[in-house]
Design a protein around this motif. Structure first.
Motif, mmCIF file in Angstrom:
data_model
loop_
_atom_site.group_PDB
_atom_site.id
_atom_site.type_symbol
_atom_site.label_atom_id
_atom_site.label_comp_id
_atom_site.label_asym_id
_atom_site.label_seq_id
_atom_site.Cartn_x
_atom_site.Cartn_y
_atom_site.Cartn_z
ATOM 1 N N ASN A 84 0.823 -1.210 0.000
ATOM 2 C CA ASN A 84 0.000 0.000 0.000
ATOM 3 C C ASN A 84 0.856 1.259 0.000
ATOM 4 O OD1 ASN A 84 -2.333 1.547 -0.009
ATOM 5 N ND2 ASN A 84 -2.617 1.456 2.207
ATOM 6 N N ALA A 85 1.875 1.268 -0.827
ATOM 7 C CA ALA A 85 2.798 2.399 -0.867
ATOM 8 C C ALA A 85 3.297 2.626 -2.286
ATOM 9 C CB ALA A 85 3.987 2.144 0.061
ATOM 10 N N LEU A 99 5.308 7.524 -0.824
ATOM 11 C CA LEU A 99 3.955 7.878 -0.403
ATOM 12 C C LEU A 99 3.309 6.700 0.320
ATOM 13 C CD1 LEU A 99 1.796 10.155 -0.603
ATOM 14 C CD2 LEU A 99 0.915 8.976 -2.633
ATOM 15 N N GLU A 100 2.947 6.910 1.579
ATOM 16 C CA GLU A 100 2.244 5.895 2.359
ATOM 17 C C GLU A 100 0.760 5.892 2.019
ATOM 18 O OE1 GLU A 100 3.491 3.739 4.407
ATOM 19 O OE2 GLU A 100 5.239 4.542 5.483
ATOM 20 N N LYS A 101 0.099 4.763 2.259
ATOM 21 C CA LYS A 101 -1.345 4.624 2.072
ATOM 22 C C LYS A 101 -1.782 5.198 0.728
ATOM 23 C CE LYS A 101 -2.812 4.325 6.882
ATOM 24 N NZ LYS A 101 -3.772 4.821 7.897
ATOM 25 N N ASP A 107 -8.501 2.710 7.469
ATOM 26 C CA ASP A 107 -7.960 1.783 8.467
ATOM 27 C C ASP A 107 -8.659 0.428 8.472
ATOM 28 O OD1 ASP A 107 -6.124 3.710 9.540
ATOM 29 O OD2 ASP A 107 -7.822 4.683 10.543
ATOM 30 N N ASP A 108 -9.744 0.279 7.747
ATOM 31 C CA ASP A 108 -10.527 -0.952 7.766
ATOM 32 C C ASP A 108 -10.033 -1.918 6.693
ATOM 33 O OD1 ASP A 108 -12.432 -2.846 8.333
ATOM 34 O OD2 ASP A 108 -14.056 -1.790 7.291
ATOM 35 N N ILE A 109 -8.802 -2.397 6.842
ATOM 36 C CA ILE A 109 -8.223 -3.243 5.797
ATOM 37 C C ILE A 109 -8.853 -4.631 5.749
ATOM 38 C CG2 ILE A 109 -6.014 -2.039 5.841
ATOM 39 C CD1 ILE A 109 -4.887 -4.397 7.422
ATOM 40 N N LEU A 110 -9.619 -5.005 6.766
ATOM 41 C CA LEU A 110 -10.268 -6.315 6.748
ATOM 42 C C LEU A 110 -11.503 -6.328 5.857
ATOM 43 C CD1 LEU A 110 -10.006 -7.334 10.520
ATOM 44 C CD2 LEU A 110 -8.486 -7.916 8.635
ATOM 45 N N SER A 111 -11.912 -5.153 5.391
ATOM 46 C CA SER A 111 -13.120 -5.085 4.572
ATOM 47 C C SER A 111 -12.848 -4.632 3.144
ATOM 48 C CB SER A 111 -14.131 -4.117 5.212
ATOM 49 O OG SER A 111 -14.497 -4.558 6.507
ATOM 50 N N VAL A 112 -11.599 -4.381 2.820
ATOM 51 C CA VAL A 112 -11.280 -3.875 1.486
ATOM 52 C C VAL A 112 -10.206 -4.743 0.843
ATOM 53 C CG1 VAL A 112 -11.869 -1.507 2.116
ATOM 54 C CG2 VAL A 112 -9.503 -2.290 2.368
ATOM 55 N N GLY A 113 -9.963 -4.498 -0.421
ATOM 56 C CA GLY A 113 -8.897 -5.198 -1.129
ATOM 57 C C GLY A 113 -9.329 -6.533 -1.677
ATOM 58 N N THR A 114 -8.475 -7.092 -2.504
ATOM 59 C CA THR A 114 -8.731 -8.369 -3.159
ATOM 60 C C THR A 114 -7.716 -9.399 -2.694
ATOM 61 O OG1 THR A 114 -9.609 -7.294 -5.136
ATOM 62 C CG2 THR A 114 -8.840 -9.553 -5.379
ATOM 63 N N GLN A 115 -8.172 -10.557 -2.273
ATOM 64 C CA GLN A 115 -7.279 -11.615 -1.830
ATOM 65 C C GLN A 115 -6.806 -12.420 -3.031
ATOM 66 O OE1 GLN A 115 -8.807 -14.270 1.145
ATOM 67 N NE2 GLN A 115 -6.960 -15.526 1.223
ATOM 68 N N VAL A 116 -5.475 -12.625 -3.109
ATOM 69 C CA VAL A 116 -4.883 -13.389 -4.201
ATOM 70 C C VAL A 116 -3.771 -14.269 -3.654
ATOM 71 C CG1 VAL A 116 -5.408 -11.653 -5.957
ATOM 72 C CG2 VAL A 116 -3.259 -11.536 -4.714
ATOM 73 N N VAL A 123 -2.483 -13.304 0.080
ATOM 74 C CA VAL A 123 -2.233 -11.911 0.445
ATOM 75 C C VAL A 123 -3.404 -11.030 0.021
ATOM 76 C CG1 VAL A 123 0.270 -12.177 0.279
ATOM 77 C CG2 VAL A 123 -1.030 -11.475 -1.732
ATOM 78 N N LEU A 124 -3.400 -9.821 0.555
ATOM 79 C CA LEU A 124 -4.456 -8.861 0.278
ATOM 80 C C LEU A 124 -3.884 -7.694 -0.498
ATOM 81 C CD1 LEU A 124 -7.477 -8.648 1.042
ATOM 82 C CD2 LEU A 124 -6.785 -7.170 2.939
ATOM 83 N N LEU A 125 -4.488 -7.383 -1.641
ATOM 84 C CA LEU A 125 -4.060 -6.254 -2.450
ATOM 85 C C LEU A 125 -4.882 -5.032 -2.091
ATOM 86 C CD1 LEU A 125 -3.743 -7.899 -5.983
ATOM 87 C CD2 LEU A 125 -2.059 -7.789 -4.140
ATOM 88 N N ILE A 126 -4.234 -4.028 -1.494
ATOM 89 C CA ILE A 126 -4.932 -2.800 -1.137
ATOM 90 C C ILE A 126 -4.175 -1.571 -1.648
ATOM 91 C CG2 ILE A 126 -5.972 -3.803 0.924
ATOM 92 C CD1 ILE A 126 -3.899 -2.284 2.580
ATOM 93 N N GLY A 127 -3.078 -1.790 -2.347
ATOM 94 C CA GLY A 127 -2.218 -0.691 -2.731
ATOM 95 C C GLY A 127 -2.573 -0.060 -4.066
ATOM 96 N N PRO A 128 -1.763 0.928 -4.489
ATOM 97 C CA PRO A 128 -1.971 1.635 -5.750
ATOM 98 C C PRO A 128 -1.536 0.798 -6.936
ATOM 99 C CG PRO A 128 0.049 2.390 -4.744
ATOM 100 C CD PRO A 128 -0.573 1.426 -3.775
ATOM 101 N N ASN A 129 -1.824 1.301 -8.139
ATOM 102 C CA ASN A 129 -1.429 0.577 -9.341
ATOM 103 C C ASN A 129 -0.669 1.520 -10.271
ATOM 104 O OD1 ASN A 129 -1.438 -1.236 -11.669
ATOM 105 N ND2 ASN A 129 -3.031 -2.358 -10.597
ATOM 106 N N GLY A 130 -1.205 1.822 -11.460
ATOM 107 C CA GLY A 130 -0.475 2.627 -12.429
ATOM 108 C C GLY A 130 -0.118 4.016 -11.923
#
Length: 364
Positions: A84-85, A99-101, A107-116, A123-130
């Motif tokens: 997530n950086a 850049l953080e976050k 803060d609710d990382i248990l409810s967001v992101g995609t598990q792969v 793992v959980l993908l919650i970070g930036p992309n392009g």
């Protein structure tokens, strides 16, 4: 350091830029770094003796590289979808957090992101992309989990560039590129949603389709749906003269669209078919560089006519513990624009080229 000595524990079980998730229960085939020629002309782009340099490892899942010119030579920015950086790599400094976050600021990382799956890890993908740069040199990036396109201002504040189309939120912006007239083109996928694999059942999805969008003068417009693209959209790149826009469709073809004067696109033609593709970049001669995303860790180089000139193969080992080496995206960098930077899941590499690549041009 010769790459032939770099035995890196890896498995080609990738999310490819958070797209085609491919799981392989068997051990991957082992391979060394190699440059393979498929057609004449490759030696004009990269020397057969070119060496692959490892810039860093132990990242989560790297993506979105972009080179930033600066006093002292410049630096590379790249996203990490697991950490997530946005990281910064600079010669003589190594890696620091830029850049953080960057993908999810809550803060609710248990409810967001995609598990792969990454190697043997879930793992959980919650970070930036392009990531790209605008005409003022500001960093613009896909905050995939927050389903927005964001701009980092010079004072460190963040501005939302786009987050909705016709009142409905995006599902997970993936990649983006600016046209010289200031129009921002970007792809939206389902990979910012929890439960993305079962996209039809995700209760968070608002837009019923993925697609290719554009932002001009603050207005967001739809250019192509995923059905028109031939599948889920991903990487984007303009030809040197901006006459064409290259776009991935369903991770299995590259489409080429003629760009009309008003910025809209024609019906398009298939540029390359049957090649798994993720990120896309173009050099000044019009050659197209694509990455395989979900394995087998390759950068594939095509002529402007769609002929495959060669392949840059990343090193892969089948040793335990299983790590992950793929090839999610590339960017040209250094002062002369002749170094190809490769984000490769847990690793970041670079290799010297004989040709300059197309890069964002702040101030143009």
């Amino acid at each position: 350091m010769s790459t032939e000595r770099m035995w890196l524990a890896a498995i080609v079980v990738a999310v490819g830029s958070v797209g085609a998730v491919a799981q392989n229960s068997g051990a991957p085939p082992e391979q060394f770094f190699a440059i393979e020629q498929h057609a004449p002309g490759l030696k004009d782009l990269i020397k057969p003796s070119a060496e692959l340099q490892l810039l860093g490892d132990r990242y989560g899942l790297t993506e979105g590289p972009v080179w930033v010119d600066a006093d002292g030579g410049g630096y590379l920015l790249f996203a990490d979808l697991i950490s997530n950086a946005i990281y910064k790599w600079a010669p003589n400094e190594g890696t620091t957090v830029f850049l953080e976050k960057a993908g999810y600021s809550g803060d609710d990382i248990l409810s967001v992101g995609t598990q792969v799956v990454r190697g043997r890890m879930h793992v959980l993908l919650i970070g930036p992309n392009g990531i790209t740069l605008d005409s003022q040199g500001r960093v613009v990036y896909c905050a995939a989990t927050e389903r927005r396109i964001m701009r980092l201002e010079k004072d460190g504040s963040r501005t939302v560039i786009a987050e909705k189309y016709e009142g409905k939120r995006f599902s997970g912006p993936n990649d983006l590129v600016y046209r010289s007239d200031g129009t921002l083109y970007f792809t939206d996928t389902i990979w910012g949603l929890r439960g993305a694999r079962d996209k039809l059942r995700s209760n968070e999805r608002e837009l019923p389709f993925s697609g290719l969008f554009a932002v001009k003068d603050g207005k967001t417009s739809l250019l192509l749906t995923e059905e028109q693209l031939g599948g889920s959209p991903n990487g984007l790149a303009f030809s040197p003269d901006e006459k064409y826009l290259y776009a991935n469709g369903d991770y299995n073809r590259i489409m080429r669209y003629e760009v009309k004067p008003d910025g809209t696109l024609d019906a398009g033609t298939v540029f390359v078919n049957g090649e798994g593709s993720d990120g896309i970049k173009v050099d000044v001669k019009g050659n197209v560089y694509t990455t395989t995303g979900a394995g087998p860790g390759e950068v594939r180089i095509f002529s402007p006519a769609g002929v495959r000139l060669g392949t840059i193969k990343l090193p892969v080992s089948n040793r335990e513990p299983r790590a992950q080496i793929c090839a999610t995206n590339v960017a040209f960098g250094d002062r002369d624009g002749k170094t190809l930077y490769i984000t490769a899941c847990e690793h970041v590499y670079r290799v010297r080229m004989e040709v300059e690549g197309i890069r964002p041009k702040p101030g143009a």
